[in-house]
Scaffold this motif. Structure first.
Motif, mmCIF file in Angstrom:
data_model
loop_
_atom_site.group_PDB
_atom_site.id
_atom_site.type_symbol
_atom_site.label_atom_id
_atom_site.label_comp_id
_atom_site.label_asym_id
_atom_site.label_seq_id
_atom_site.Cartn_x
_atom_site.Cartn_y
_atom_site.Cartn_z
ATOM 1 N N ALA A 78 0.799 -1.054 -0.070
ATOM 2 C CA ALA A 78 -0.051 0.002 0.078
ATOM 3 C C ALA A 78 0.799 1.350 -0.052
ATOM 4 O O ALA A 78 0.406 2.159 -0.394
ATOM 5 C CB ALA A 78 -0.973 -0.069 1.286
ATOM 6 N N ARG A 79 2.247 1.199 0.405
ATOM 7 C CA ARG A 79 2.794 2.375 0.488
ATOM 8 C C ARG A 79 3.285 3.081 -0.800
ATOM 9 O O ARG A 79 3.172 4.113 -0.885
ATOM 10 C CB ARG A 79 4.139 2.146 1.401
ATOM 11 C CG ARG A 79 4.845 3.503 1.561
ATOM 12 C CD ARG A 79 6.091 2.978 2.433
ATOM 13 N NE ARG A 79 7.226 4.295 2.569
ATOM 14 C CZ ARG A 79 7.881 4.577 3.464
ATOM 15 N NH1 ARG A 79 7.670 3.852 4.623
ATOM 16 N NH2 ARG A 79 8.494 5.661 3.302
ATOM 17 N N SER A 80 3.616 2.155 -1.855
ATOM 18 C CA SER A 80 4.003 2.609 -3.000
ATOM 19 C C SER A 80 2.625 3.223 -3.680
ATOM 20 O O SER A 80 2.754 4.088 -4.417
ATOM 21 C CB SER A 80 4.552 1.405 -3.877
ATOM 22 O OG SER A 80 3.630 0.216 -3.988
ATOM 23 N N GLY A 81 1.542 2.474 -3.490
ATOM 24 C CA GLY A 81 0.274 3.029 -4.064
ATOM 25 C C GLY A 81 -0.136 4.268 -3.482
ATOM 26 O O GLY A 81 -0.516 5.166 -3.991
ATOM 27 N N ALA A 82 0.035 4.402 -2.156
ATOM 28 C CA ALA A 82 -0.055 6.026 -1.545
ATOM 29 C C ALA A 82 0.835 6.903 -2.258
ATOM 30 O O ALA A 82 0.241 8.011 -2.199
ATOM 31 C CB ALA A 82 0.011 5.544 -0.065
ATOM 32 N N SER A 83 1.959 6.458 -2.339
ATOM 33 C CA SER A 83 3.020 7.553 -2.674
ATOM 34 C C SER A 83 2.720 7.843 -4.044
ATOM 35 O O SER A 83 2.819 9.058 -4.335
ATOM 36 C CB SER A 83 4.191 7.198 -2.775
ATOM 37 O OG SER A 83 4.650 6.021 -3.455
ATOM 38 N N LEU A 84 2.295 6.837 -4.877
ATOM 39 C CA LEU A 84 2.047 7.344 -6.263
ATOM 40 C C LEU A 84 0.541 8.320 -6.163
ATOM 41 O O LEU A 84 0.460 9.355 -7.110
ATOM 42 C CB LEU A 84 1.509 6.191 -7.099
ATOM 43 C CG LEU A 84 1.208 6.415 -8.478
ATOM 44 C CD1 LEU A 84 2.476 7.077 -9.228
ATOM 45 C CD2 LEU A 84 0.792 5.143 -9.210
ATOM 46 N N GLY A 85 -0.318 7.726 -5.410
ATOM 47 C CA GLY A 85 -1.551 8.567 -5.361
ATOM 48 C C GLY A 85 -1.362 10.134 -4.844
ATOM 49 O O GLY A 85 -1.940 11.215 -5.249
ATOM 50 N N LEU A 86 -0.171 10.397 -4.040
ATOM 51 C CA LEU A 86 0.097 11.481 -3.457
ATOM 52 C C LEU A 86 0.630 12.292 -4.511
ATOM 53 O O LEU A 86 0.412 13.532 -4.737
ATOM 54 C CB LEU A 86 1.105 11.542 -2.331
ATOM 55 C CG LEU A 86 1.768 12.727 -1.831
ATOM 56 C CD1 LEU A 86 0.529 13.427 -1.167
ATOM 57 C CD2 LEU A 86 2.984 12.613 -0.725
ATOM 58 N N ILE A 90 -0.740 15.802 -6.219
ATOM 59 C CA ILE A 90 0.031 17.120 -6.208
ATOM 60 C C ILE A 90 -0.113 17.440 -7.965
ATOM 61 O O ILE A 90 -0.022 18.697 -8.283
ATOM 62 C CB ILE A 90 1.541 16.970 -5.829
ATOM 63 C CG1 ILE A 90 1.453 16.690 -4.309
ATOM 64 C CG2 ILE A 90 2.320 18.045 -6.160
ATOM 65 C CD1 ILE A 90 2.708 16.120 -3.741
ATOM 66 N N PHE A 91 0.059 16.526 -8.579
ATOM 67 C CA PHE A 91 0.012 16.978 -9.932
ATOM 68 C C PHE A 91 -1.244 17.485 -10.503
ATOM 69 O O PHE A 91 -1.481 18.626 -11.157
ATOM 70 C CB PHE A 91 0.160 15.703 -11.042
ATOM 71 C CG PHE A 91 -0.267 15.810 -12.519
ATOM 72 C CD1 PHE A 91 0.709 16.395 -13.448
ATOM 73 C CD2 PHE A 91 -1.398 15.268 -12.969
ATOM 74 C CE1 PHE A 91 0.187 16.610 -14.399
ATOM 75 C CE2 PHE A 91 -1.674 15.317 -14.025
ATOM 76 C CZ PHE A 91 -0.841 16.045 -14.920
ATOM 77 N N ALA A 93 -3.390 19.037 -8.683
ATOM 78 C CA ALA A 93 -3.600 20.366 -7.800
ATOM 79 C C ALA A 93 -2.703 21.466 -8.571
ATOM 80 O O ALA A 93 -3.489 22.411 -8.893
ATOM 81 C CB ALA A 93 -3.042 20.450 -6.405
ATOM 82 N N GLY A 94 -1.646 21.196 -9.271
ATOM 83 C CA GLY A 94 -0.983 21.957 -10.025
ATOM 84 C C GLY A 94 -1.393 22.185 -11.406
ATOM 85 O O GLY A 94 -1.493 23.330 -12.132
ATOM 86 N N ALA A 95 -2.145 21.321 -11.860
ATOM 87 C CA ALA A 95 -2.472 21.056 -13.207
ATOM 88 C C ALA A 95 -3.912 21.861 -13.397
ATOM 89 O O ALA A 95 -4.278 22.171 -14.616
ATOM 90 C CB ALA A 95 -2.474 19.955 -14.054
ATOM 91 N N PHE A 96 -4.838 21.668 -12.578
ATOM 92 C CA PHE A 96 -6.162 21.998 -12.625
ATOM 93 C C PHE A 96 -6.540 22.891 -11.711
ATOM 94 O O PHE A 96 -7.419 23.864 -11.920
ATOM 95 C CB PHE A 96 -7.057 20.651 -12.534
ATOM 96 C CG PHE A 96 -6.894 19.880 -13.843
ATOM 97 C CD1 PHE A 96 -7.171 20.453 -15.031
ATOM 98 C CD2 PHE A 96 -6.077 18.713 -13.662
ATOM 99 C CE1 PHE A 96 -6.704 19.256 -16.201
ATOM 100 C CE2 PHE A 96 -5.899 17.767 -14.843
ATOM 101 C CZ PHE A 96 -6.197 18.382 -16.199
ATOM 102 N N VAL A 97 -6.166 22.587 -10.321
ATOM 103 C CA VAL A 97 -6.928 23.546 -9.163
ATOM 104 C C VAL A 97 -6.254 24.666 -9.232
ATOM 105 O O VAL A 97 -6.831 25.842 -9.363
ATOM 106 C CB VAL A 97 -6.802 22.762 -7.911
ATOM 107 C CG1 VAL A 97 -7.225 23.742 -6.764
ATOM 108 C CG2 VAL A 97 -7.319 21.577 -7.895
ATOM 109 N N ALA A 98 -4.946 24.998 -9.467
ATOM 110 C CA ALA A 98 -4.190 26.301 -9.433
ATOM 111 C C ALA A 98 -4.718 27.005 -10.603
ATOM 112 O O ALA A 98 -4.724 28.462 -10.567
ATOM 113 C CB ALA A 98 -2.595 26.105 -9.421
#
Length: 100
Positions: A78-86, A90-91, A93-98
């Motif tokens: 789960a740790r590798s999946g959670a890090s990819l999800g994080l 972030i991507f 948030a930068g690409a659409f939200v901002a």
């Protein structure tokens, strides 16, 4: 990389995506859409005309994300999946939200 497993993951994630969307947007917060005029959200009939493009598009996007996961993260768990999800969050948030 096992392409069959990536395809199964994409199918499972697509099903989970639509179940989540139905439960949250169709049941839990459906009343929150009522005050907005028709120009803000598509009506049911208008949304159905976009479905032939939207459904395959979402599946392709989920399949690409599953492929990126399969190629990038070789450590199971789960740790590798959670890090990819994080990283994906972030991507987004930068690409659409901002931008919006």
């Amino acid at each position: 990389m096992n392409y069959f497993r990536v395809l199964l993951a994409a199918v499972a994630a697509t099903i989970a995506f639509f179940i989540y969307g139905f439960v949250v947007h169709g049941w839990l917060i459906a009343k929150d859409y009522i005050p907005y005029p028709e120009g803000v959200y598509r009506a049911g009939d208008a949304a159905q005309t976009h479905m032939p493009f939207g459904l395959p598009g979402l599946f392709v996007a989920i399949a690409v994300f599953a492929t990126i996961y399969a190629k990038s993260y070789r450590t199971p768990g789960a740790r590798s999946g959670a890090s990819l999800g994080l990283l994906f969050g972030i991507f987004m948030a930068g690409a659409f939200v901002a931008v919006n």
